[in-house]
Design a protein around this motif. Structure first.
Motif, PDB file in Angstrom:
ATOM      1  N   GLN A 238       1.320  14.359  -2.749  1.00 50.70           N
ATOM      2  CA  GLN A 238       1.789  14.533  -1.273  1.00 50.70           C
ATOM      3  C   GLN A 238       1.253  13.171  -0.670  1.00 50.70           C
ATOM      4  N   MET A 239      -0.162  13.014  -0.631  1.00 50.88           N
ATOM      5  CA  MET A 239      -0.641  11.786   0.000  1.00 50.88           C
ATOM      6  C   MET A 239       0.010  10.412  -0.476  1.00 50.88           C
ATOM      7  N   PHE A 240       0.378  10.370  -1.936  1.00 46.26           N
ATOM      8  CA  PHE A 240       0.936   9.323  -2.635  1.00 46.26           C
ATOM      9  C   PHE A 240       2.248   8.965  -1.934  1.00 46.26           C
ATOM     10  N   TRP A 241       3.118  10.038  -1.668  1.00 48.70           N
ATOM     11  CA  TRP A 241       4.266   9.658  -1.235  1.00 48.70           C
ATOM     12  C   TRP A 241       4.208   9.599   0.281  1.00 48.70           C
ATOM     13  N   GLY A 242       3.281  10.364   0.836  1.00 54.20           N
ATOM     14  CA  GLY A 242       3.275   9.900   2.373  1.00 54.20           C
ATOM     15  C   GLY A 242       3.485  11.164   3.421  1.00 54.20           C
ATOM     16  N   LEU A 243       3.820  12.161   3.155  1.00 60.14           N
ATOM     17  CA  LEU A 243       4.340  13.500   3.879  1.00 60.14           C
ATOM     18  C   LEU A 243       3.039  14.273   4.347  1.00 60.14           C
ATOM     19  N   TYR A 244       2.311  13.419   5.122  1.00 61.47           N
ATOM     20  CA  TYR A 244       1.079  14.245   5.801  1.00 61.47           C
ATOM     21  C   TYR A 244       0.834  13.445   7.360  1.00 61.47           C
ATOM     22  N   PRO A 245       0.271  14.127   7.979  1.00 61.58           N
ATOM     23  CA  PRO A 245      -0.182  13.569   9.468  1.00 61.58           C
ATOM     24  C   PRO A 245      -0.879  12.434   9.345  1.00 61.58           C
ATOM     25  N   GLY A 246      -0.729  11.246  10.289  1.00 60.25           N
ATOM     26  CA  GLY A 246      -1.540  10.162  10.376  1.00 60.25           C
ATOM     27  C   GLY A 246      -0.724   9.057  10.969  1.00 60.25           C
ATOM     28  N   SER A 247      -1.149   7.789  11.254  1.00 57.69           N
ATOM     29  CA  SER A 247      -0.364   6.796  11.821  1.00 57.69           C
ATOM     30  C   SER A 247       1.111   6.829  11.513  1.00 57.69           C
ATOM     31  N   ILE A 248       1.756   6.232  12.281  1.00 56.43           N
ATOM     32  CA  ILE A 248       3.305   6.360  12.202  1.00 56.43           C
ATOM     33  C   ILE A 248       3.848   6.012  10.864  1.00 56.43           C
ATOM     34  N   GLY A 249       3.619   4.767  10.706  1.00 57.82           N
ATOM     35  CA  GLY A 249       4.027   4.004   9.510  1.00 57.82           C
ATOM     36  C   GLY A 249       3.072   3.791   8.275  1.00 57.82           C
ATOM     37  N   SER A 250       1.905   4.184   8.356  1.00 58.13           N
ATOM     38  CA  SER A 250       1.098   3.883   7.141  1.00 58.13           C
ATOM     39  C   SER A 250       0.662   4.970   6.339  1.00 58.13           C
ATOM     40  N   THR A 251       1.682   6.082   6.255  1.00 56.94           N
ATOM     41  CA  THR A 251       0.928   7.289   5.381  1.00 56.94           C
ATOM     42  C   THR A 251       1.540   7.141   4.082  1.00 56.94           C
ATOM     43  N   SER A 252       2.379   6.447   3.859  1.00 56.32           N
ATOM     44  CA  SER A 252       3.012   6.527   2.516  1.00 56.32           C
ATOM     45  C   SER A 252       2.535   5.371   1.607  1.00 56.32           C
ATOM     46  N   ALA A 253       1.552   5.663   0.753  1.00 55.73           N
ATOM     47  CA  ALA A 253       1.167   4.736  -0.307  1.00 55.73           C
ATOM     48  C   ALA A 253       2.081   4.115  -1.074  1.00 55.73           C
ATOM     49  N   PHE A 254       3.079   5.021  -1.373  1.00 55.77           N
ATOM     50  CA  PHE A 254       4.351   4.613  -2.333  1.00 55.77           C
ATOM     51  C   PHE A 254       5.041   3.435  -1.766  1.00 55.77           C
ATOM     52  N   LEU A 255       5.356   3.759  -0.524  1.00 57.62           N
ATOM     53  CA  LEU A 255       6.228   2.411   0.143  1.00 57.62           C
ATOM     54  C   LEU A 255       5.345   1.226   0.140  1.00 57.62           C
ATOM     55  N   CYS A 256       4.206   1.517   0.342  1.00 59.55           N
ATOM     56  CA  CYS A 256       3.205   0.195   0.659  1.00 59.55           C
ATOM     57  C   CYS A 256       3.406  -0.308  -0.793  1.00 59.55           C
ATOM     58  N   LEU A 257       3.121   0.313  -1.858  1.00 52.91           N
ATOM     59  CA  LEU A 257       3.349  -0.302  -3.176  1.00 52.91           C
ATOM     60  C   LEU A 257       4.399  -1.007  -3.372  1.00 52.91           C
ATOM     61  N   VAL A 258       5.634  -0.462  -2.939  1.00 49.45           N
ATOM     62  CA  VAL A 258       6.898  -1.044  -3.179  1.00 49.45           C
ATOM     63  C   VAL A 258       6.905  -2.335  -2.366  1.00 49.45           C
ATOM     64  N   GLY A 259       6.533  -2.249  -1.030  1.00 54.11           N
ATOM     65  CA  GLY A 259       6.548  -3.292  -0.039  1.00 54.11           C
ATOM     66  C   GLY A 259       5.730  -4.666  -0.683  1.00 54.11           C
ATOM     67  N   ALA A 260       4.378  -4.049  -1.024  1.00 56.19           N
ATOM     68  CA  ALA A 260       3.829  -5.154  -1.859  1.00 56.19           C
ATOM     69  C   ALA A 260       4.246  -5.939  -2.777  1.00 56.19           C
ATOM     70  N   PHE A 261       4.965  -5.113  -3.766  1.00 52.73           N
ATOM     71  CA  PHE A 261       5.725  -5.530  -4.666  1.00 52.73           C
ATOM     72  C   PHE A 261       6.617  -6.615  -4.530  1.00 52.73           C
ATOM     73  N   ILE A 262       7.457  -6.095  -3.513  1.00 56.75           N
ATOM     74  CA  ILE A 262       8.518  -6.978  -3.190  1.00 56.75           C
ATOM     75  C   ILE A 262       7.853  -8.524  -2.361  1.00 56.75           C
TER      76      ILE A 262
ATOM     77  N   ALA B 167      -3.622   1.596   2.404  1.00 59.59           N
ATOM     78  CA  ALA B 167      -2.751   0.611   1.340  1.00 59.59           C
ATOM     79  C   ALA B 167      -1.794  -0.172   2.089  1.00 59.59           C
ATOM     80  N   PHE B 168      -1.538   0.610   3.514  1.00 60.36           N
ATOM     81  CA  PHE B 168      -0.724  -0.283   4.428  1.00 60.36           C
ATOM     82  C   PHE B 168      -1.417  -1.636   4.997  1.00 60.36           C
ATOM     83  N   GLY B 169      -2.961  -1.255   5.487  1.00 58.10           N
ATOM     84  CA  GLY B 169      -3.646  -2.473   5.748  1.00 58.10           C
ATOM     85  C   GLY B 169      -3.678  -3.697   4.664  1.00 58.10           C
ATOM     86  N   LEU B 170      -3.789  -3.221   3.839  1.00 62.08           N
ATOM     87  CA  LEU B 170      -4.146  -4.164   2.327  1.00 62.08           C
ATOM     88  C   LEU B 170      -2.785  -5.185   2.077  1.00 62.08           C
TER      89      LEU B 170
END
Lengths: 394, 205
Positions: free
Chosen positions: A243-267, A319-322
């Motif tokens: 769940q924390m990997f996919w990002g559906l948990y409370p936190g800062s608006i855009g930085s919860t999803s490690a999965f999207l960060c992974l995709v974004g970093a890849f792109i 993940a978002f910060g990195l």
């Protein structure tokens, strides 16, 4: 497109030096470059070595951030509905998220653009595309309950003190979005930390607000005491690793999803925007520090020490910060060795701050800002090393 | 002769703006960070420093011809420390609360670079009256910046001035928050930086 071109050409003299509106040249330039590629070359950092200019560079980062924004909107609405006990259908959830997040984004853009254009007119530089990345990153790092005026104060500080007083994009040594966030983090701690701020509340007659504590995984982890294990406590609180990997948990608006960060970093890496050295260095730093702390854990009451280091990567904004902030080409070092060290130390510092300083549950912001200060220093030594190697061969 | 063309007046007025010890020479920053959380302490500190610096300048200047060159620093320091002790004792006697808030910083006036610098560079080579004017100007120049910084820090940080509530209750009801950052020392750095920026912009016009 010919008439458009003619139009711009016909009004151009008015905005150039000596023209009637020469003070407003940055606006003319900004609007023209929406339609046509600029004919000037980049004269200050970040330097790039092919047809990729700052504009396209920054635009790609914005495109990579769009999924974060959309997911952030959905997640904000989802958490609010979850906390209030309302049904979790897609459309009402998404509409609520829009209602909460979009004003923050719009305020950020309006205020940020105001300062940038003010400085552009007075100091006669271009309105830089870097601003749009800053303004996109900034709201994504905030808790969804941040009051709009604080958003405005934060982005003002970030753009003016973090960037413009040093001469605009390319001359700032700190990441402006993080500077703004750090400022409101210290200025308004009540709105930026604690358990209450991470879930937007809905004022609804038949819904019990405050029913669910919105503690983030990081806050839960900080409160855990050994011999309990953080992994177990997180699962008990409803946060599994996936769940924390996919990002559906409370936190800062855009930085919860490690999965999207992974995709974004890849792109970003594939397109040559972000440096894989920084990102990999950061991940290595986190994992190695995590394992080292695991070795030291024996008998300590600090539950953090026994945590599987992969959890660090998926919790909170690391993940978002990195992926997006450590790789900011302006405030990161330029030399390749320096990038490895820079990323690695960001990872190390983040874990150390998280583990040993309970006052700051999230360490990535301070770690990146701290290493930004050291970036010129790392570059200096990287250059020295290269020179030392070359000189015997001359 | 007009007052503003008088040499003594120029000596007095120069450090107020053109050659301000904090914003131009960037001296005495340490105490400027420490005592500017409230207007009260900043004002008292400004007055204490003005007292010390003007009288140390005066005394050093009177004695300048009889001070042996190789031990002059000790001489200056003993004069300054005497004055600092007087200021400290007066504060403890008459303004005990503020004296406690200022704690060690009154005693540390002795190490303030402005005091030592003026004694060394100005009072040692000028006549008593003009040295006194120079000390007064530097003290007030320092104090002015201190009070200005404290004004912003207290107003934004705790919504007060001299301990009285300034920000109306209705602001807080509408969601306004005091800026906790202003109570931390880095805020003074940023405000001093902005003041320097403002002053340089005005001076360069």
């Amino acid at each position: 497109m010919k008439p458009v071109k003619n139009f711009f050409d016909s009004i151009r003299p008015h905005f150039e030096k000596g023209g009637r509106f020469s003070r407003l040249y940055p606006f003319y330039e900004a609007i023209e470059s929406i339609f046509y590629g600029p004919d000037h070359v980049t004269r200050q950092g970040p330097h790039v070595r092919d047809s990729l200019d700052v504009k396209r560079f920054m635009t790609i980062v914005i495109l990579a951030l769009i999924p974060h924004l959309i997911f952030g909107i959905y997640n904000t609405g989802y958490q609010a509905h979850l906390a209030a006990g309302l049904p979790l259908d897609f459309f009402p959830v998404f509409t609520l998220g829009l209602w909460v997040v979009m004003p923050m984004v719009l305020v950020t853009y309006a205020v940020g653009f105001f300062w940038e254009s003010l400085f552009a007119v007075i100091r006669k530089h271009h309105i830089s595309e870097g601003l749009f990345v800053t303004c996109m990153l900034f709201p994504l790092t905030l808790p969804p309950t941040t009051p709009l005026w604080q958003v405005a104060v934060g982005i003002s500080f970030g753009v003016v003190i973090g960037k413009e007083i040093f001469g605009g994009t390319g001359r700032n040594f700190l990441n402006p979005a993080l500077t703004g966030r750090a400022f409101i983090f210290f200025a308004y701690p009540a709105q930026m930390s604690g358990d209450k701020v991470w879930t937007a509340t809905i004022y609804n007659n038949n819904a019990a607000v405050d029913a669910v504590s919105g503690a983030t995984p990081l806050a839960i982890a900080t409160l855990t005491e050994a011999p309990e294990r953080i992994e177990q406590v997180l699962v008990d609180s409803g946060y599994s690793f996936s769940q924390m990997f996919w990002g559906l948990y409370p936190g800062s608006i855009g930085s919860t999803s490690a999965f999207l960060c992974l995709v974004g970093a890849f792109i970003l890496i594939i397109l040559g925007i972000a440096s894989y050295r920084i990102i990999l260095g950061g991940v290595l730093g986190v994992l190695m520090t995590g394992w080292l702390l695991n070795l030291l854990a024996g008998g300590s009451s600090l539950a953090w020490l026994t945590l599987n280091p992969f959890y660090h990567l998926v919790m909170g904004g690391l993940a978002f910060g990195l992926a997006y902030m450590a790789t900011d080409p302006v405030s990161a070092p330029d030399m390749e060795n320096a990038k490895w060290i820079y990323g690695f130390l960001i990872g190390v510092l983040t874990v150390l701050i998280r583990v040993f300083n309970p006052a700051f549950p999230e360490g990535i912001m301070l770690a990146i800002l701290f290493m930004n200060l050291f970036a010129p220093f790392l570059d200096y030594f990287a250059v020295k090393t290269v020179c030392k190697k070359r000189i015997p061969n001359v | 002769m007009k007052l503003t063309r008088n040499k003594t007046f120029k000596t007095f007025a120069d450090p107020l703006w053109q050659n301000n010890p904090i914003s131009i020479q960037v001296l005495g920053i340490c105490s400027a960070l420490a005592v500017t959380v409230q207007m009260n302490t900043a004002l008292v500190m400004a007055l204490a420093l003005t007292f010390v610096i003007s009288f140390s300048n005066l005394t050093v200047s009177i004695l300048r011809n009889s001070i042996p060159g190789n031990v002059r620093i000790i001489f200056e320091l003993s004069i300054i420390s005497t004055l600092v002790i007087i200021a400290d004792q007066v504060l403890q006697a008459f303004m005990y609360d503020i004296s406690r808030q200022l704690s060690v910083f009154v005693g540390l006036i002795i190490t303030n670079c402005i005091v030592m610098g003026r004694a060394e560079t100005f009072a040692m080579s000028n006549k008593p009256f003009i040295s006194f004017a120079d000390g007064l100007g530097n003290g007030l120049g320092y104090g002015g910046v201190l009070v200005l910084v404290a004004f912003f820090r207290e107003l934004l940080g705790s919504g007060k001035l001299f301990g009285y509530d300034i920000v109306p209750e209705s602001f807080y009801a509408a969601g306004y928050e005091n800026m906790g950052f202003m109570l931390l020392a880095p805020a003074a750095f940023i405000i001093i930086g902005l003041l320097v920026w403002l002053q340089k912009t005005i001076m360069n016009k």
